[in-house]
Design a protein around this motif. Structure first.
Motif, short mmCIF file in Angstrom:
data_model
loop_
_atom_site.label_atom_id
_atom_site.label_comp_id
_atom_site.label_asym_id
_atom_site.label_seq_id
_atom_site.Cartn_x
_atom_site.Cartn_y
_atom_site.Cartn_z
N TYR A 6 55.63 49.47 71.47
CA TYR A 6 56.59 49.56 70.37
C TYR A 6 55.87 49.62 69.02
O TYR A 6 56.25 50.40 68.14
CB TYR A 6 57.52 48.34 70.41
N CYS A 7 54.82 48.82 68.87
CA CYS A 7 54.06 48.82 67.62
C CYS A 7 53.39 50.17 67.40
O CYS A 7 53.38 50.70 66.28
CB CYS A 7 53.02 47.70 67.66
N TYR A 8 52.84 50.76 68.47
CA TYR A 8 52.12 52.02 68.34
C TYR A 8 53.05 53.19 68.08
O TYR A 8 52.74 54.08 67.27
CB TYR A 8 51.31 52.28 69.62
N LYS A 9 54.21 53.21 68.73
CA LYS A 9 55.11 54.37 68.65
C LYS A 9 56.15 54.26 67.55
O LYS A 9 56.75 55.28 67.19
CB LYS A 9 55.80 54.59 69.99
N ASP A 10 56.40 53.06 67.03
CA ASP A 10 57.48 52.90 66.04
C ASP A 10 57.00 52.25 64.74
O ASP A 10 57.17 52.82 63.67
CB ASP A 10 58.62 52.07 66.65
N VAL A 11 56.42 51.06 64.84
CA VAL A 11 56.04 50.32 63.64
C VAL A 11 54.89 51.00 62.91
O VAL A 11 54.94 51.21 61.69
CB VAL A 11 55.67 48.86 64.00
N LEU A 12 53.84 51.37 63.64
CA LEU A 12 52.65 51.94 63.01
C LEU A 12 52.92 53.29 62.34
O LEU A 12 52.50 53.50 61.19
CB LEU A 12 51.52 52.06 64.05
N PRO A 13 53.62 54.25 62.99
CA PRO A 13 53.92 55.51 62.28
C PRO A 13 54.74 55.29 61.02
O PRO A 13 54.46 55.90 59.98
CB PRO A 13 54.71 56.32 63.32
N ALA A 272 50.72 61.28 63.44
CA ALA A 272 52.16 61.01 63.48
C ALA A 272 52.94 62.19 64.06
O ALA A 272 53.94 62.00 64.76
CB ALA A 272 52.67 60.68 62.07
N LEU A 273 52.50 63.42 63.77
CA LEU A 273 53.15 64.60 64.35
C LEU A 273 53.03 64.60 65.86
O LEU A 273 53.97 64.98 66.58
CB LEU A 273 52.54 65.87 63.77
N ARG A 274 51.88 64.16 66.37
CA ARG A 274 51.69 64.12 67.83
C ARG A 274 52.53 63.02 68.45
O ARG A 274 53.13 63.20 69.53
CB ARG A 274 50.22 63.90 68.16
N VAL A 275 52.62 61.86 67.79
CA VAL A 275 53.32 60.71 68.37
C VAL A 275 54.84 60.82 68.22
O VAL A 275 55.59 60.56 69.16
CB VAL A 275 52.81 59.40 67.72
N LYS A 276 55.31 61.24 67.02
CA LYS A 276 56.74 61.19 66.72
C LYS A 276 57.40 62.55 66.55
O LYS A 276 58.62 62.64 66.58
CB LYS A 276 56.97 60.37 65.45
N GLY A 277 56.63 63.61 66.30
CA GLY A 277 57.22 64.93 66.16
C GLY A 277 57.40 65.33 64.70
O GLY A 277 57.36 64.50 63.79
#
Length: 360
Positions: A6-13, A272-277
């Motif tokens: 959750y931290c890597y995919k939501d909080v950090l971006p 961030a583009l790779r992780v979240k789009g």
């Protein structure tokens, strides 16, 4: 999802992108000061800033090839890096020309269309799902419209003052149309810039799929832009005196832009583009206007007007609506994956296969 995931995919971006928007506001202010006081050409500025970033990232391709499996640098990949650099460089130059013909405020206004352009392109390239019956899709559409509308309110509507500072300031606000400006030509150049920005986002995402090494991609991108900017700059600025940088605010601006802008900022956006789009990243564009207003009031002594308060509130509502839609969409996708793993057909196949193997 675990707390680490959750931290890597939501909080950090979210945290890094908000931080980068704050950094961008500071870099833009520093660039304005350098161009006004030292009359540095933006061709020279872009060439030097991207060259600094390329030098900082020079070791990254060697570490990338050691740490992970990446395809070899063939002619096709090099051409795609050059195309990506051409798009990014053209976007920046058209932006500078558009501001010269119009004003920074018009640039801020048109930049609010980036989320809409990105959303449309992401749907075309099937990077985003669009189902009008889905609450997550409706939330993304409504949130995008709200964010764009709020940003236009901040830029175009002033209103009465809410907080008046007692010390002089250098205001971040400038009139929409300054004397002697050509609004139509400037608007066309700025529209071109902010159409190219979503194209750059989409191209970078596609590049990451083919060459999955963030720092190496950023290095080759900066290298291509610096070479292209140097070639164009030598044609546009043949006087070598324009390329001499002294120990002043121009050098400070170039170093800060190269380190925190072309290097760190692009690296964070690439990750961030790779992780979240692309749509998630583009949504931070209207947010930067609210950040600029807040920083102007806190650090530069700008007067806070009612239009800024209303616009920032609308931006925040729209921004978090999109974030909710993205989170719900990811949660639905995770539930579908879990359901597929726990489905009876998924469990029966290995058992049937094992009986078959025993019979043989």
């Amino acid at each position: 999802m675990t707390s680490r995931g959750y931290c890597y995919k939501d909080v950090l971006p979210f945290t890094t992108l908000v931080t980068m928007e704050c950094v961008n506001v500071g870099l833009n202010t520093l660039f304005k000061a350098a161009t006004v006081k030292e009359f540095i050409s933006y061709h020279v500025f872009v060439a030097y800033a991207y060259a600094v970033a390329a030098l900082l990232l020079l070791p990254s391709p060697f570490f990338s090839h050691r740490s992970r499996v990446v395809p070899p640098l063939n002619f096709s990949i090099i051409c795609k890096f050059c195309l990506l650099g051409l798009i990014g460089y053209t976007s920046q130059i058209t932006g500078f020309i558009g501001i010269n013909y119009s004003s920074p405020t018009l640039s801020s206004a048109i930049s609010n269309l980036v989320p809409a352009f990105t959303f449309i392109l992401a749907i075309i390239f099937r990077m985003e799902k669009l189902a009008l019956r889905s609450s997550s899709s409706r939330a993304k559409i409504i949130g995008t419209i709200l964010s764009i509308s709020g940003a236009f309110v901040v830029v175009l509507y002033k209103g009465p003052p809410v907080i008046v500072t007692s010390f002089p300031s250098i205001s971040l606000r400038q009139p929409l149309r300054s004397p002697g400006s050509n609004w139509v030509i400037g608007g066309l150049f700025l529209a071109t810039q902010y159409i190219l920005v979503p194209v750059w986002y989409i191209g970078l995402v596609q590049m990451m799929k083919e060459y999955p090494a963030e720092l190496s991609v950023v290095f080759f991108y900066n290298l291509c832009v610096s070479i292209l900017a140097a070639i164009v700059g030598l044609i546009a600025e043949p006087n070598l005196n324009a390329w001499r940088i002294r120990l002043n605010i121009a050098l400070l601006s170039i170093l800060c832009s190269g380190i925190f802008g072309s290097c760190l900022n692009i690296a964070v956006h690439t990750w961030a583009l790779r992780v979240k789009g692309p749509v998630y990243v583009a949504m931070f564009k209207p947010l930067c206007i609210a950040i600029a207003v807040a920083m102007g009031v806190m650090f530069l002594g700008d007067t806070l007007y009612l239009g800024s308060v209303i616009g920032a509130t609308i931006i925040s509502i729209g921004f978090y609506t999109v974030m909710w839609g993205k989170a719900k969409e990811e949660m639905d996708d995770d539930n579908i994956e879990i359901g597929n793993l726990e489905s009876p057909s998924a469990q029966k196949t290995p058992l049937l296969q094992s009986y078959k193997n025993r019979g043989e």
